[in-house]
Write a protein that holds these residues in place. Structure first.
Motif, PDB file in Angstrom:
ATOM      1  N   LEU A   1      35.358  42.956  40.442  1.00 35.09           N
ATOM      2  CA  LEU A   1      36.046  42.958  41.730  1.00 35.09           C
ATOM      3  C   LEU A   1      37.551  42.986  41.498  1.00 35.09           C
ATOM      4  CD1 LEU A   1      33.924  40.238  43.593  1.00 35.09           C
ATOM      5  CD2 LEU A   1      33.581  42.713  43.538  1.00 35.09           C
ATOM      6  N   VAL A   2      38.249  43.794  42.287  1.00 32.39           N
ATOM      7  CA  VAL A   2      39.683  43.996  42.069  1.00 32.39           C
ATOM      8  C   VAL A   2      40.430  43.964  43.392  1.00 32.39           C
ATOM      9  CG1 VAL A   2      39.321  45.369  39.985  1.00 32.39           C
ATOM     10  CG2 VAL A   2      39.427  46.514  42.197  1.00 32.39           C
TER      11      VAL A   2
ATOM     12  N   THR B   1      39.835  40.066  40.483  1.00 29.18           N
ATOM     13  CA  THR B   1      39.648  38.970  41.440  1.00 29.18           C
ATOM     14  C   THR B   1      38.293  38.285  41.310  1.00 29.18           C
ATOM     15  OG1 THR B   1      38.793  40.444  43.175  1.00 29.18           O
ATOM     16  CG2 THR B   1      41.182  40.103  43.087  1.00 29.18           C
ATOM     17  N   GLY B   2      37.386  38.846  40.536  1.00 28.07           N
ATOM     18  CA  GLY B   2      36.083  38.220  40.344  1.00 28.07           C
ATOM     19  C   GLY B   2      35.168  39.119  39.534  1.00 28.07           C
ATOM     20  N   VAL B   3      34.094  38.529  39.022  1.00 30.38           N
ATOM     21  CA  VAL B   3      33.102  39.274  38.243  1.00 30.38           C
ATOM     22  C   VAL B   3      31.727  38.859  38.731  1.00 30.38           C
ATOM     23  CG1 VAL B   3      32.194  39.776  35.944  1.00 30.38           C
ATOM     24  CG2 VAL B   3      34.640  39.334  36.239  1.00 30.38           C
ATOM     25  N   ILE B   4      30.878  39.851  39.016  1.00 26.17           N
ATOM     26  CA  ILE B   4      29.552  39.583  39.558  1.00 26.17           C
ATOM     27  C   ILE B   4      28.469  40.014  38.554  1.00 26.17           C
ATOM     28  CG2 ILE B   4      30.342  39.734  41.931  1.00 26.17           C
ATOM     29  CD1 ILE B   4      29.258  42.575  42.089  1.00 26.17           C
TER      30      ILE B   4
ATOM     31  N   THR C   1      35.717  30.441  33.706  1.00 24.86           N
ATOM     32  CA  THR C   1      36.327  31.680  33.228  1.00 24.86           C
ATOM     33  C   THR C   1      37.735  31.913  33.762  1.00 24.86           C
ATOM     34  OG1 THR C   1      35.513  33.074  35.042  1.00 24.86           O
ATOM     35  CG2 THR C   1      34.026  32.709  33.167  1.00 24.86           C
ATOM     36  N   GLY C   2      38.159  31.130  34.729  1.00 22.18           N
ATOM     37  CA  GLY C   2      39.435  31.378  35.364  1.00 22.18           C
ATOM     38  C   GLY C   2      39.356  32.383  36.497  1.00 22.18           C
ATOM     39  N   PHE C   3      38.171  32.941  36.732  1.00 26.15           N
ATOM     40  CA  PHE C   3      37.962  33.911  37.797  1.00 26.15           C
ATOM     41  C   PHE C   3      36.669  33.563  38.528  1.00 26.15           C
ATOM     42  CE2 PHE C   3      40.436  35.949  34.511  1.00 26.15           C
ATOM     43  CZ  PHE C   3      41.454  36.571  35.217  1.00 26.15           C
TER      44      PHE C   3
END
Length: 298
Positions: free
Chosen positions: A206-207, A213-216, A80-82
């Motif tokens: 996440l930011v 900065t990310g996804v959970i 995903t690039g993240f």
């Protein structure tokens, strides 16, 4: 938050880890406080996190759910690039806890409920890049499995009726009913299912400094309506950045309106269900509904 919710303590997790994963016996266990509603979350050392379902259920069914979640996480990992969480292990019932449980990698960052990225154009670009990358993953011929959001809007009529009933005194229900009466009729057309994260709410994003900065919470990723992940436009963004997201994803009117309808369907359940037990989630629902109302008043 839920009827029959399981109680999970750090001592329980310590017992589970020490008995089943002796290589982690020396790592500290620490509860992660947050607005999550599905799992109790505990860090294992610096790089791992244990997720233990809060709702009671059958052991075999929970095994199936956890394995499906891990499979979904593997599909997204590195694509995903993240950063997204990666599966590490599955644990068995024990130490007084009655269900299987999961271990995955820990992602550093602050959830968007604590650092609001709503006014950030850069974040809108990041979110569009994430959605686009997920959509590009091959469905391998799979289609929406019929569970949760992502099929036909009108199949959620019964749930919305419950939400309207329970929201009396909390929200302007007559106005919201009229909105849903229009939304439920939005046509799906011939758009094929694509891969979606499926739950782009602030607590899963996440930011840092107005950037993604990310996804959970990626265990629900799978094929669904191409509009489904557009819920993030209203859960996460103010009007200007929301327009940037739409332009970046080149959304036609039909897809955009369905995305707004999916955001409405989700937000309606958050306000009343968590009004007393999880105020952060309840406020998330209210803000999303306010943003939708600004788009389509009355």
């Amino acid at each position: 938050m839920h009827e029959g919710q399981l109680s999970v303590t750090a001592e329980t997790v310590r017992g589970l880890v020490d008995a089943q994963f002796p290589r982690w016996r020396g790592l500290p266990i620490r509860r992660v406080d947050g607005a999550g509603t599905v799992n109790a979350i505990f860090r294992i050392g610096a790089g791992l996190v244990a997720r233990l379902p809060l709702r009671g259920g059958e052991v075999d069914a929970t095994w199936r759910e956890l394995r499906a979640e891990q499979a979904a996480a593997r599909e997204l990992a590195g694509r995903t690039g993240f950063p997204t969480p990666e599966p590490v292990a599955l644990g068995e019932p024990g130490a007084g806890y009655p269900l299987p449980w999961a271990v995955q990698t820990w992602l550093r960052g602050v959830v968007a409920t604590e650092q609001d990225p709503g006014g950030s154009v850069a974040f809108a670009h990041d979110l569009a890049a994430f959605i686009g990358a997920v959509r590009a993953i091959d469905t391998r011929g799979r289609t929406f499995d019929g569970h949760g959001r992502g099929g036909e809007l009108r199949t959620h009529d019964r749930w919305l009726a419950t939400c309207f009933e329970r929201s009396a005194g909390l929200l302007d229900v007559p106005v919201l009913r009229r909105m849903w009466d229009r939304m439920r009729e939005l046509p799906r057309g011939t758009a094929a299912d694509v891969m979606n994260h499926g739950d782009l709410i602030p607590g899963n994003v996440l930011v840092s400094d107005g950037r993604l900065t990310g996804v959970i919470d990626v265990g629900g990723a799978g094929p669904a309506d191409p509009a489904l992940d557009l819920v993030g436009a209203w859960h996460l963004l103010d009007p200007g950045p929301r327009r940037v997201l739409r332009d970046r994803l080149d959304c036609d009117d039909r897809t955009w309106e369905r995305g707004r309808a999916w955001a409405f369907q989700q937000a309606m359940g958050l306000v009343w269900y968590y009004a007393e037990t999880n105020p952060v989630m309840s406020r998330t629902g209210r803000r999303t509904l306010d943003r939708i109302a600004q788009d389509i008043p009355g």
